[in-house]
Design a protein around this motif. Structure first.
Motif, short mmCIF file in Angstrom:
data_model
loop_
_atom_site.label_atom_id
_atom_site.label_comp_id
_atom_site.label_asym_id
_atom_site.label_seq_id
_atom_site.Cartn_x
_atom_site.Cartn_y
_atom_site.Cartn_z
N CYS A 1 -97.36 -8.24 -6.42
CA CYS A 1 -95.96 -8.19 -6.00
C CYS A 1 -95.78 -9.20 -4.88
O CYS A 1 -96.53 -9.20 -3.92
CB CYS A 1 -95.64 -6.77 -5.54
N THR B 1 -93.72 -9.43 -2.51
CA THR B 1 -93.28 -8.85 -1.24
C THR B 1 -94.39 -8.10 -0.53
O THR B 1 -94.69 -8.39 0.63
CB THR B 1 -92.07 -7.92 -1.46
N CYS B 2 -95.04 -7.16 -1.22
CA CYS B 2 -96.04 -6.32 -0.55
C CYS B 2 -97.47 -6.65 -0.99
O CYS B 2 -98.40 -6.05 -0.48
CB CYS B 2 -95.74 -4.84 -0.78
N CYS C 1 -93.07 -4.76 -7.64
CA CYS C 1 -93.58 -3.42 -7.89
C CYS C 1 -92.47 -2.39 -7.91
O CYS C 1 -92.57 -1.37 -8.55
CB CYS C 1 -94.65 -3.04 -6.86
N CYS D 1 -88.90 -3.72 -3.12
CA CYS D 1 -89.49 -5.02 -2.87
C CYS D 1 -88.60 -6.14 -3.43
O CYS D 1 -88.51 -7.22 -2.85
CB CYS D 1 -90.88 -5.12 -3.49
ZN LIG Z 1 -94.01 -4.56 -3.74
#
Ligand SMILES: [Zn+2]
Length: 71
Positions: free
Chosen positions: A43, A45-46, A64, A68
């Protein structure tokens, strides 16, 4: 003498069969693992690895969750 030789050949053949079977099973397992990795992506973002099947696709990237995706 000929019986000893035949017994030896039979043992070699059996060992060969077992070894060949193990190699095949390992190859199949390797292929499966590879498929799983191919189907995973991080993902953006994370950085969590998620299965593409469960991910949300947006602009060619796999997120995910919608959380996000929104960030
Ligand atoms: Zn994520």
């Amino acid at each position: 003498m000929i019986f000893k030789l035949m017994a030896l050949l039979a043992i070699i053949f059996l060992v060969y069969l077992v070894f060949f079977k193990r190699n095949r099973e390992r190859d199949i397992k390797k292929k499966k693992d590879h498929d799983v990795i191919d189907n995973m992506d991080a993902c953006p973002t994370c950085k969590t690895f998620i299965a593409k099947d469960d991910a949300i696709l947006s602009n060619g990237k796999y997120y995910c969750s919608t959380e996000c995706l929104g960030k």
